[in-house]
Write a protein that holds these residues in place. Structure first.
Motif, PDB file in Angstrom:
ATOM      1  N   LEU A 267      23.371  -0.876  27.609  1.00  0.00           N
ATOM      2  CA  LEU A 267      22.777  -0.445  28.878  1.00  0.00           C
ATOM      3  C   LEU A 267      21.666  -1.385  29.338  1.00  0.00           C
ATOM      4  O   LEU A 267      21.541  -1.683  30.525  1.00  0.00           O
ATOM      5  N   ARG A 268      20.834  -1.845  28.419  1.00  0.00           N
ATOM      6  CA  ARG A 268      19.685  -2.653  28.820  1.00  0.00           C
ATOM      7  C   ARG A 268      20.092  -4.021  29.385  1.00  0.00           C
ATOM      8  O   ARG A 268      19.277  -4.702  30.009  1.00  0.00           O
TER       9      ARG A 268
ATOM     10  N   TYR B  34      19.438   9.236  30.817  1.00  0.00           N
ATOM     11  CA  TYR B  34      18.882   8.161  29.992  1.00  0.00           C
ATOM     12  C   TYR B  34      17.563   7.675  30.597  1.00  0.00           C
ATOM     13  O   TYR B  34      17.370   7.748  31.809  1.00  0.00           O
TER      14      TYR B  34
ATOM     15  N   ILE C  62      17.159   6.440  20.347  1.00  0.00           N
ATOM     16  CA  ILE C  62      17.753   5.228  20.913  1.00  0.00           C
ATOM     17  C   ILE C  62      18.999   4.819  20.141  1.00  0.00           C
ATOM     18  O   ILE C  62      19.998   4.390  20.734  1.00  0.00           O
TER      19      ILE C  62
ATOM     20  N   LEU D 117      15.892   4.457  31.347  1.00  0.00           N
ATOM     21  CA  LEU D 117      16.333   3.073  31.457  1.00  0.00           C
ATOM     22  C   LEU D 117      15.175   2.124  31.747  1.00  0.00           C
ATOM     23  O   LEU D 117      14.198   2.503  32.395  1.00  0.00           O
TER      24      LEU D 117
ATOM     25  N   GLN E  73      27.105   9.063  22.950  1.00  0.00           N
ATOM     26  CA  GLN E  73      25.904   8.529  23.587  1.00  0.00           C
ATOM     27  C   GLN E  73      26.145   7.062  23.853  1.00  0.00           C
ATOM     28  O   GLN E  73      26.549   6.317  22.955  1.00  0.00           O
TER      29      GLN E  73
ATOM     30  N   MET F 141      14.392   8.791  23.808  1.00  0.00           N
ATOM     31  CA  MET F 141      14.325   9.040  25.244  1.00  0.00           C
ATOM     32  C   MET F 141      13.983  10.514  25.415  1.00  0.00           C
ATOM     33  O   MET F 141      14.667  11.380  24.859  1.00  0.00           O
TER      34      MET F 141
ATOM     35  N   ASN G 213      25.761   3.151  24.286  1.00  0.00           N
ATOM     36  CA  ASN G 213      25.019   2.173  23.501  1.00  0.00           C
ATOM     37  C   ASN G 213      23.842   1.643  24.318  1.00  0.00           C
ATOM     38  O   ASN G 213      24.027   1.057  25.391  1.00  0.00           O
ATOM     39  N   TYR G 214      22.634   1.836  23.806  1.00  0.00           N
ATOM     40  CA  TYR G 214      21.446   1.470  24.579  1.00  0.00           C
ATOM     41  C   TYR G 214      21.316  -0.041  24.739  1.00  0.00           C
ATOM     42  O   TYR G 214      20.883  -0.523  25.795  1.00  0.00           O
ATOM     43  N   ASP G 215      21.692  -0.798  23.704  1.00  0.00           N
ATOM     44  CA  ASP G 215      21.629  -2.252  23.820  1.00  0.00           C
ATOM     45  C   ASP G 215      22.559  -2.751  24.927  1.00  0.00           C
ATOM     46  O   ASP G 215      22.247  -3.730  25.620  1.00  0.00           O
TER      47      ASP G 215
ATOM     48  N   ASP H 131      10.048  -2.254  25.832  1.00  0.00           N
ATOM     49  CA  ASP H 131      11.352  -1.944  25.244  1.00  0.00           C
ATOM     50  C   ASP H 131      11.184  -1.068  24.006  1.00  0.00           C
ATOM     51  O   ASP H 131      10.355  -1.368  23.132  1.00  0.00           O
TER      52      ASP H 131
END
Length: 326
Positions: free
Chosen positions: A191-192, A221, A159, A223, A185, A121, A187-189, A114
């Motif tokens: 997406l995960r 992205y 990120i 992922l 963009q 990215m 939110n990566y949190d 992570d």
């Protein structure tokens, strides 16, 4: 019809008014990116590249478009470690859903750690384009075999969405949020957490402020493996994804094409390696002869089999800083 900047303001609300020169640069960059990379002053009459989805920008923004990419092509990852394809769910897939099931299986084989909020990215691809002079005269034209050039594009997105950079043909541009430029963009949190097809489909139906297609997002992205697999699983549940029955050759390699039919004659396709089921590219191809008219009323003919866009995805990895490619 509203212009681009009005639509963006309405979507994101009021922002501080940028200086006129910043506004002009942003609009030019937005048109340039949204129209598939052609010179900004040659605005396309019709949008031809539906796989390339713009990350929606605020009024002072330069929008950035990601493209589908692959972290590890073939059977060796970036660390040099190989992996086995023994155990594929469908050794000889006969449908789009079976290919996507294999792709989900392959995605889970990727090594992963992570990323931290301050990491990036990194996406890299090579796009086949017509020679520059011809492209300027025919920005909507299909690719002419034997008269092409290859453009390498690189993109870095931090990120935490605070820094973004692009490099095309050796010109590196670095942008910082809050310095006269903003961009959308995801939110990566958030997406995960999308680690099952059901979660992906529920998220896709929710309001995300700007629309991003599931297939296009896979290229914009980097992922986690479980999330990438969940996206393939979600796509497999759709009834509008078709398996291209024709053999595809991209960058000298065979590929399986999965796509959706657009406008009745175009197939928008993701391309997968037929041995490893890793995603290796995208293309837009005519599946039937088609006549259209340009802005001057002239007939525009697109023959069946003509390729309007083709890109090979070379990398999608996590790196520490802008400029890193390993």
């Amino acid at each position: 019809m509203k212009d681009d900047m009005t639509t963006l303001r309405e979507a994101f609300g009021p922002d501080p008014v940028p200086p006129p020169d910043a506004h002009d640069r942003a609009r030019a960059a937005l048109l340039h990116r949204m129209e598939g990379g052609a010179p900004a002053h040659h605005v396309r009459h019709r949008r031809r590249w539906p796989l390339r989805v713009a990350l929606t920008a605020a009024a002072a923004a330069a929008a950035v478009i990601g493209v589908v990419a692959v972290e590890n092509i073939g059977t060796v990852d970036d660390s040099g470690k190989g992996y086995s394809t023994v155990g594929l769910p469908f050794p000889k897939p006969a449908s789009a859903a079976e290919v996507l099931t294999n792709a989900a299986w392959a995605a889970k084989k990727r090594p992963w750690t992570d990323p931290r909020p301050d990491q990036f990215m990194y996406n890299e691809d090579r796009e086949l384009r017509n020679e520059l002079a011809y492209e300027r005269e025919h920005p909507n034209g299909y690719i002419i075999p034997g008269h092409t050039r290859t453009i390498t594009r690189q993109e870095w997105k931090r990120i935490d969405a605070q820094v973004m950079a692009t490099n095309e043909s050796g010109k590196l541009e670095v942008y910082h949020q809050g310095q006269g430029i903003q961009w959308g963009q995801l939110n990566y949190d958030e997406l995960r957490k999308l680690n099952t097809p059901a979660k992906v489909l529920a998220w896709d139906k929710a309001d995300k402020n700007f629309g991003v297609r599931l297939d296009a997002l896979l290229g914009q992205y980097v992922l986690p493996p479980a999330v990438e697999a969940a996206f393939y699983g979600a796509l497999a549940q759709g009834d509008d994804v078709r398996l291209n029955p024709d053999a595809v050759n991209i960058d000298g390699r065979p590929a399986i094409g999965l796509g959706k039919v657009l406008e009745g004659y175009l197939s928008q396709e993701l391309l997968f390696d037929p041995q490893t089921y890793r995603i290796i590219g995208e293309r837009l191809v005519a599946i039937a002869d088609h006549h259209d008219t340009d802005e001057h009323g002239n007939d525009v003919f697109t023959p069946k089999g003509a390729v309007l866009r083709q890109a090979v995805y070379t990398k999608a990895i996590i790196v520490d800083k802008v400029g890193d490619t390993q």
